[in-house]
Design an enzyme around this catalytic site. Structure first.
Site, PDB file in Angstrom:
ATOM      1  N   ARG A  39      59.384  55.296 -53.562  1.00  0.00           N
ATOM      2  CA  ARG A  39      58.899  55.728 -54.901  1.00  0.00           C
ATOM      3  C   ARG A  39      58.443  54.546 -55.759  1.00  0.00           C
ATOM      4  NH1 ARG A  39      59.798  59.687 -52.147  1.00  0.00           N
ATOM      5  NH2 ARG A  39      61.038  61.490 -52.755  1.00  0.00           N
ATOM      6  N   SER A  46      61.921  65.937 -59.136  1.00  0.00           N
ATOM      7  CA  SER A  46      63.151  65.132 -59.199  1.00  0.00           C
ATOM      8  C   SER A  46      63.070  64.179 -60.385  1.00  0.00           C
ATOM      9  CB  SER A  46      63.316  64.295 -57.929  1.00  0.00           C
ATOM     10  OG  SER A  46      63.273  65.120 -56.806  1.00  0.00           O
ATOM     11  N   GLU A  71      62.925  58.561 -62.018  1.00  0.00           N
ATOM     12  CA  GLU A  71      61.666  58.585 -61.257  1.00  0.00           C
ATOM     13  C   GLU A  71      60.509  58.986 -62.184  1.00  0.00           C
ATOM     14  OE1 GLU A  71      61.898  60.460 -57.315  1.00  0.00           O
ATOM     15  OE2 GLU A  71      60.024  61.453 -57.802  1.00  0.00           O
TER      16      GLU A  71
HETATM   17  P1  FAD Z   1      50.785  62.188 -63.815  1.00  0.00           P
HETATM   18  O1  FAD Z   1      52.081  62.834 -64.140  1.00  0.00           O
HETATM   19  O2  FAD Z   1      49.575  62.678 -64.536  1.00  0.00           O
HETATM   20  O3  FAD Z   1      50.905  60.610 -64.007  1.00  0.00           O
HETATM   21  C1  FAD Z   1      52.019  59.925 -63.482  1.00  0.00           C
HETATM   22  C2  FAD Z   1      51.833  58.418 -63.745  1.00  0.00           C
HETATM   23  O4  FAD Z   1      50.733  57.931 -63.002  1.00  0.00           O
HETATM   24  C3  FAD Z   1      51.501  58.120 -65.214  1.00  0.00           C
HETATM   25  O5  FAD Z   1      52.080  56.881 -65.528  1.00  0.00           O
HETATM   26  C4  FAD Z   1      49.984  58.009 -65.226  1.00  0.00           C
HETATM   27  O6  FAD Z   1      49.479  57.173 -66.245  1.00  0.00           O
HETATM   28  C5  FAD Z   1      49.698  57.407 -63.870  1.00  0.00           C
HETATM   29  N1  FAD Z   1      48.408  57.839 -63.303  1.00  0.00           N
HETATM   30  C6  FAD Z   1      48.064  59.092 -62.910  1.00  0.00           C
HETATM   31  N2  FAD Z   1      46.842  59.089 -62.349  1.00  0.00           N
HETATM   32  C7  FAD Z   1      46.405  57.802 -62.399  1.00  0.00           C
HETATM   33  C8  FAD Z   1      45.198  57.157 -61.976  1.00  0.00           C
HETATM   34  N3  FAD Z   1      44.201  57.804 -61.382  1.00  0.00           N
HETATM   35  N4  FAD Z   1      45.088  55.816 -62.200  1.00  0.00           N
HETATM   36  C9  FAD Z   1      46.087  55.118 -62.801  1.00  0.00           C
HETATM   37  N5  FAD Z   1      47.245  55.681 -63.229  1.00  0.00           N
HETATM   38  C10 FAD Z   1      47.394  57.012 -63.023  1.00  0.00           C
HETATM   39  N6  FAD Z   1      56.897  63.552 -56.158  1.00  0.00           N
HETATM   40  C11 FAD Z   1      57.187  63.105 -54.910  1.00  0.00           C
HETATM   41  O7  FAD Z   1      57.046  61.903 -54.634  1.00  0.00           O
HETATM   42  N7  FAD Z   1      57.645  63.949 -53.947  1.00  0.00           N
HETATM   43  C12 FAD Z   1      57.822  65.267 -54.163  1.00  0.00           C
HETATM   44  O8  FAD Z   1      58.213  65.992 -53.260  1.00  0.00           O
HETATM   45  C13 FAD Z   1      57.532  65.773 -55.462  1.00  0.00           C
HETATM   46  N8  FAD Z   1      57.743  67.076 -55.756  1.00  0.00           N
HETATM   47  C14 FAD Z   1      57.498  67.539 -57.010  1.00  0.00           C
HETATM   48  C15 FAD Z   1      57.741  68.889 -57.285  1.00  0.00           C
HETATM   49  C16 FAD Z   1      57.508  69.409 -58.543  1.00  0.00           C
HETATM   50  C17 FAD Z   1      57.775  70.862 -58.829  1.00  0.00           C
HETATM   51  C18 FAD Z   1      57.008  68.553 -59.570  1.00  0.00           C
HETATM   52  C19 FAD Z   1      56.702  69.108 -60.918  1.00  0.00           C
HETATM   53  C20 FAD Z   1      56.770  67.211 -59.308  1.00  0.00           C
HETATM   54  C21 FAD Z   1      57.022  66.687 -58.022  1.00  0.00           C
HETATM   55  N9  FAD Z   1      56.811  65.337 -57.714  1.00  0.00           N
HETATM   56  C22 FAD Z   1      57.063  64.868 -56.450  1.00  0.00           C
HETATM   57  C23 FAD Z   1      56.358  64.381 -58.756  1.00  0.00           C
HETATM   58  C24 FAD Z   1      54.819  64.366 -58.965  1.00  0.00           C
HETATM   59  O9  FAD Z   1      54.225  65.566 -58.560  1.00  0.00           O
HETATM   60  C25 FAD Z   1      54.136  63.217 -58.236  1.00  0.00           C
HETATM   61  O10 FAD Z   1      54.660  61.976 -58.635  1.00  0.00           O
HETATM   62  C26 FAD Z   1      52.631  63.195 -58.445  1.00  0.00           C
HETATM   63  O11 FAD Z   1      52.028  62.204 -57.620  1.00  0.00           O
HETATM   64  C27 FAD Z   1      52.218  62.966 -59.899  1.00  0.00           C
HETATM   65  O12 FAD Z   1      50.825  63.195 -59.986  1.00  0.00           O
HETATM   66  P2  FAD Z   1      50.122  63.521 -61.362  1.00  0.00           P
HETATM   67  O13 FAD Z   1      48.643  63.503 -61.109  1.00  0.00           O
HETATM   68  O14 FAD Z   1      50.666  64.753 -61.961  1.00  0.00           O
HETATM   69  O15 FAD Z   1      50.535  62.247 -62.230  1.00  0.00           O
HETATM   70  P1  NAP Z   2      67.226  67.981 -49.048  1.00  0.00           P
HETATM   71  O1  NAP Z   2      66.413  68.265 -47.832  1.00  0.00           O
HETATM   72  O2  NAP Z   2      68.207  68.995 -49.519  1.00  0.00           O
HETATM   73  O3  NAP Z   2      67.951  66.583 -48.874  1.00  0.00           O
HETATM   74  C1  NAP Z   2      68.754  66.038 -49.926  1.00  0.00           C
HETATM   75  C2  NAP Z   2      68.513  64.571 -49.992  1.00  0.00           C
HETATM   76  O4  NAP Z   2      68.984  63.953 -48.818  1.00  0.00           O
HETATM   77  C3  NAP Z   2      67.036  64.285 -50.126  1.00  0.00           C
HETATM   78  O5  NAP Z   2      66.834  63.724 -51.366  1.00  0.00           O
HETATM   79  C4  NAP Z   2      66.689  63.356 -48.956  1.00  0.00           C
HETATM   80  O6  NAP Z   2      66.208  62.088 -49.388  1.00  0.00           O
HETATM   81  C5  NAP Z   2      67.985  63.158 -48.214  1.00  0.00           C
HETATM   82  N1  NAP Z   2      67.805  63.607 -46.804  1.00  0.00           N
HETATM   83  C6  NAP Z   2      67.934  64.862 -46.317  1.00  0.00           C
HETATM   84  N2  NAP Z   2      67.732  64.877 -44.990  1.00  0.00           N
HETATM   85  C7  NAP Z   2      67.465  63.604 -44.632  1.00  0.00           C
HETATM   86  C8  NAP Z   2      67.161  62.975 -43.393  1.00  0.00           C
HETATM   87  N3  NAP Z   2      67.098  63.676 -42.246  1.00  0.00           N
HETATM   88  N4  NAP Z   2      66.918  61.655 -43.406  1.00  0.00           N
HETATM   89  C9  NAP Z   2      66.960  60.947 -44.542  1.00  0.00           C
HETATM   90  N5  NAP Z   2      67.234  61.478 -45.756  1.00  0.00           N
HETATM   91  C10 NAP Z   2      67.503  62.791 -45.798  1.00  0.00           C
HETATM   92  O7  NAP Z   2      66.245  67.623 -50.284  1.00  0.00           O
HETATM   93  P2  NAP Z   2      65.410  68.552 -51.260  1.00  0.00           P
HETATM   94  O8  NAP Z   2      65.867  68.334 -52.619  1.00  0.00           O
HETATM   95  O9  NAP Z   2      65.336  69.948 -50.721  1.00  0.00           O
HETATM   96  O10 NAP Z   2      63.964  67.886 -51.120  1.00  0.00           O
HETATM   97  C11 NAP Z   2      63.285  67.913 -49.893  1.00  0.00           C
HETATM   98  C12 NAP Z   2      62.298  66.764 -49.823  1.00  0.00           C
HETATM   99  O11 NAP Z   2      61.316  66.908 -50.859  1.00  0.00           O
HETATM  100  C13 NAP Z   2      62.957  65.398 -50.049  1.00  0.00           C
HETATM  101  O12 NAP Z   2      62.330  64.460 -49.217  1.00  0.00           O
HETATM  102  C14 NAP Z   2      62.670  65.101 -51.517  1.00  0.00           C
HETATM  103  O13 NAP Z   2      62.549  63.709 -51.766  1.00  0.00           O
HETATM  104  C15 NAP Z   2      61.336  65.807 -51.725  1.00  0.00           C
HETATM  105  N6  NAP Z   2      61.203  66.247 -53.133  1.00  0.00           N
HETATM  106  C16 NAP Z   2      60.859  65.323 -54.048  1.00  0.00           C
HETATM  107  C17 NAP Z   2      60.700  65.698 -55.375  1.00  0.00           C
HETATM  108  C18 NAP Z   2      60.256  64.676 -56.399  1.00  0.00           C
HETATM  109  O14 NAP Z   2      59.910  65.051 -57.500  1.00  0.00           O
HETATM  110  N7  NAP Z   2      60.246  63.410 -56.057  1.00  0.00           N
HETATM  111  C19 NAP Z   2      60.926  67.008 -55.764  1.00  0.00           C
HETATM  112  C20 NAP Z   2      61.316  67.906 -54.807  1.00  0.00           C
HETATM  113  C21 NAP Z   2      61.463  67.534 -53.473  1.00  0.00           C
HETATM  114  P3  NAP Z   2      64.684  61.785 -49.819  1.00  0.00           P
HETATM  115  O15 NAP Z   2      64.525  62.361 -51.175  1.00  0.00           O
HETATM  116  O16 NAP Z   2      64.650  60.288 -49.819  1.00  0.00           O
HETATM  117  O17 NAP Z   2      63.786  62.388 -48.814  1.00  0.00           O
END
Ligand code: FAD
Ligand code: NAP
Length: 335
Positions: free
Chosen positions: A161, A235, A331
């Protein structure tokens, strides 16, 4: 000539649905508009899908909403295809398109909201795949220099991240496009328990990218609140990592504790578990709360302010720190 809008409401442009305003706003449709934008002296911020920000007040300066569109096939060899994707493309739409084309690499990242341009910023990840695994390069416009910079994958300092765009270059660049290298003969990754279970239930022995994407979409729809119904930004916290020694000591003290080895001496602890064990899952005060199915997701049930959500986040951090001596890191970008 470009025309700015002023005092623009942002409630529908952030997935927490916080009703802040942007002092100045521009919807970027074309690269030719960048030099003129660069000459505007206001501090600039970029907005994609608004799915990784928490607005704690109005946005001062100039907010640029990235709407750059287009996907270009740059080349291919026997194994890979290189695609240059404009930063304003919707991420999930791009994933669906790659599956239609029979390409592999981003299927585990299906249904992540937001734009392609934001994907490298926090190196989006899910189900054992990070976008760094398929990024070839990132191109960005530098506001002050008024020129383009191209970052090869190795220049992006990708980590869990994390990237160089989130730190060194924060708010100095607008990412204009991302070039991906996707596999023609994909090898899917199904190490996460939920995916394995779903594929088993469906009787799929040899999953292809489409089957994995369908599994991810199904699981995510069940587990995660849809921002269209309940405001959230996914998250809120990262999963913390601690040393193996600290992990073993905690496990001994607590009886059991989940953890994943991520190196010879480091263990990743699911932040959701720490938050749930600290009693926060399903907590609600006013309209700010912790989701009742996924403790890592803070939610706005309606009228919560950014400050209420940020305060709730601080209280959660404090209680996890006190109980486990583990620091949670946010995050979501706090604006
Ligand atoms: P924004 O929220 O619009 O911006 C985020 C940041 O990036 C801000 O600082 C903004 O200024 C900057 N930015 C955006 N676009 C640009 C650009 N083109 N150039 C320079 N700066 C920029 N994230 C994960 O990693 N894994 C997941 O599984 C995941 N699941 C999610 C599930 C849900 C329901 C939600 C709501 C979010 C989730 N996220 C997840 C977080 C999010 O969707 C991601 O981080 C996504 O990449 C953000 O994109 P955005 O365009 O909405 O960014
Ligand atoms: P999950 O599968 O219930 O797992 C719980 C946590 O344990 C996760 O955060 C994951 O880490 C870790 N994990 C589970 N299985 C693993 C494996 N086999 N090896 C290594 N790490 C493991 O998680 P969940 O909440 O349902 O989410 C599923 C996936 O979607 C995850 O990868 C999570 O990061 C991603 N997600 C991200 C966001 C976001 O906003 N960033 C939102 C929703 C879901 P990791 O998170 O490092 O994978």
């Amino acid at each position: 000539m470009i025309v700015l809008e002023h005092q623009v409401p942002l409630e529908s442009l952030n997935t927490f649905h916080i009703p802040a305003q942007a002092a100045h706003f521009f919807s970027l449709q074309d690269l030719s508009q960048l030099p003129e934008l660069s000459r505007i002296p206001e501090k600039k911020r970029v907005l994609g899908g608004g799915s990784n920000i928490l607005l704690t007040g109005d946005v001062e300066g100039l907010l640029i909403h990235n709407q750059l569109k287009g996907i270009r096939r740059l080349g291919e060899d026997d194994d890979f295809v290189w695609l240059e994707v404009a930063a304003g493309e919707q991420w999930h739409g791009f994933v669906v398109q790659t599956i239609e084309w029979g390409l592999g690499g981003v299927e585990n990242l299906a249904l992540i909201p937001g734009s392609v341009g934001a994907a490298p910023i926090q190196n989006i990840g899910a189900y054992g795949v990070e976008v760094k695994d398929v990024i070839h390069s990132v191109t960005a416009w530098h506001w002050d220099a008024g020129t383009y910079l191209t970052f090869a994958n190795a220049d992006c300092a990708f980590d869990y991240r994390e990237s160089v765009f989130k730190r060194t270059w924060k708010d100095q660049l607008l990412i204009t496009s991302v070039t991906f290298r996707l596999a023609k003969r994909p090898e899917v990754k199904t190490s996460y328990g939920d995916i394995q279970q779903y594929l088993r239930q469906c009787g799929v022995d040899q999953p292809d990218p489409r089957a994995v994407a369908e599994a991810v979409i199904h699981i995510r729809r069940q587990k995660l609140p849809d921002p269209a119904n309940i405001g959230n930004a996914g998250s809120f916290f990262k999963n913390p990592t601690i040393s193996l020694d600290a992990f073993e000591a905690l496990k001994k003290e607590l009886g059991s504790m989940p953890g994943y080895n991520i190196g010879p001496n480091m263990v990743k602890i699911p932040a959701a578990w720490l938050i749930e064990q600290s009693g926060w899952k399903g907590y609600r005060k006013g309209d700010a709360g912790v989701h009742d199915r996924q403790a890592l997701v803070l939610v706005n049930y309606g009228q919560a302010t950014g400050w209420e959500l940020a305060t709730l986040a601080a209280r959660i951090e404090q209680s996890v720190q006190e109980r486990y001596n583990i620091a949670l890191e946010r995050e979501v970008n706090i604006w």
